[in-house]
Design an enzyme around this catalytic site. Structure first.
Site, PDB file in Angstrom:
ATOM      1  N   HIS A  65       0.818  -1.209   0.000  1.00  0.00           N
ATOM      2  CA  HIS A  65       0.000   0.000   0.000  1.00  0.00           C
ATOM      3  C   HIS A  65       0.851   1.258   0.000  1.00  0.00           C
ATOM      4  O   HIS A  65       2.062   1.211   0.195  1.00  0.00           O
ATOM      5  CB  HIS A  65      -0.969  -0.009   1.183  1.00  0.00           C
ATOM      6  CG  HIS A  65      -0.324   0.011   2.536  1.00  0.00           C
ATOM      7  ND1 HIS A  65       0.202   1.153   3.106  1.00  0.00           N
ATOM      8  CD2 HIS A  65      -0.129  -0.987   3.440  1.00  0.00           C
ATOM      9  CE1 HIS A  65       0.690   0.866   4.305  1.00  0.00           C
ATOM     10  NE2 HIS A  65       0.514  -0.434   4.531  1.00  0.00           N
TER      11      HIS A  65
ATOM     12  N   CYS B  46       2.946  -4.892   6.802  1.00  0.00           N
ATOM     13  CA  CYS B  46       2.629  -4.575   5.416  1.00  0.00           C
ATOM     14  C   CYS B  46       3.836  -4.007   4.688  1.00  0.00           C
ATOM     15  O   CYS B  46       4.845  -3.669   5.290  1.00  0.00           O
ATOM     16  CB  CYS B  46       1.469  -3.584   5.351  1.00  0.00           C
ATOM     17  SG  CYS B  46      -0.114  -4.321   5.817  1.00  0.00           S
TER      18      CYS B  46
END
Length: 186
Positions: free
Chosen positions: A146, A162
Site C-alpha cells: 500500500h 505490510c
C-alpha cells in the site's frame, strides 16, 4: 564547410541532451536509491509477478525475463516481517483502514482510536492504493502492498507487517498489475 564536416560538428550537439539526461538520472538515483528504476533481476520469475526482498527494502515488478522495475519500500519491523507466496486478491483505490486486534493490543495509545476504522483519503495510513495479498487457499493474509502518508519511512523496517510504497509508486504499480498477480516476499 562541406556537408560531412557539418554533420560531424552537429553530432555532439544532438547527443548532448541525452547525455545530460542520463547523467541527471544517474545522479538522482544516487541521491534517492528508492526511486523506481529499471534493473536486471535473476531469471525464473514469471513476467508480471512481484518480488519483495524485505531486508533490502525493495519491491521488484518483473516486466520481462531478467528485467524488473525496482521500487523502494518500507517493511515490517523484525518480529512482524511477513514472508511467503501470495496472490493479489483485491485492489482498492483510497482504501479504508482498520487496525488489527494485534496492533491495538501492541499499541493501544496509537491504534485504539481507529478500532472502528478510518475512511480512505489523504490522511489514511494505507495511502492512495492498496493491493491485498491472499494465500493459496484464497484467505486474506492481512498483508497489503500500500501507499503511505510517511514517504520518509521508505527504506526502513517500521510497519506492522505490510509493505509500504510512496503513493506515486503504488499508484503506478496498481495500474500495471491485475488481480491474481503472484507475489513472493523474501
Amino acid at each position: 564547410m562541406n556537408r560531412r564536416q557539418m554533420i560531424a560538428l552537429s553530432l555532439p550537439l544532438i547527443a548532448a541532451p541525452s547525455l545530460v539526461l542520463a547523467q541527471a538520472q544517474q545522479s538522482q538515483q544516487q541521491a534517492d536509491p528508492y526511486q523506481p528504476t529499471e534493473v536486471p533481476i535473476r531469471e525464473g520469475f514469471e513476467v508480471g509477478s512481484i518480488v519483495v526482498v524485505s531486508d533490502e527494502f525493495f519491491l521488484y515488478h518483473v516486466i520481462a525475463p531478467g528485467r524488473a522495475i525496482r521500487y523502494g519500500v518500507a517493511v515490517g519491523t523484525a518480529e512482524l516481517v511477513w514472508k511467503g507466496k501470495a496472490r493479489i486478491g483485491r485492489k482498492v483505490e483510497w482504501p479504508s483502514w482498520t487496525p488489527t486486534q494485534a496492533m491495538i493490543k501492541r499499541s493501544p495509545e496509537q491504534y485504539a482510536q481507529y478500532a472502528n476504522g478510518m475512511p480512505g483519503g489523504p490522511e489514511n495510513p494505507l495511502g492512495a492504493r492498496a493491493l491485498y495479498l491472499y494465500d493459496a487457499n484464497g484467505n486474506d493474509t492481512a498483508i497489503r502492498i500500500h501507499g503511505t502518508t510517511q514517504p520518509g519511512s521508505i527504506g526502513r523496517a517500521v510497519s506492522n507487517g505490510c509493505i509500504r510504497m510512496r503513493n506515486p509508486a503504488v499508484m503506478s504499480l496498481f495500474e500495471q498489475v491485475p488481480i491474481g498477480t503472484p507475489v513472493y516476499v523474501y
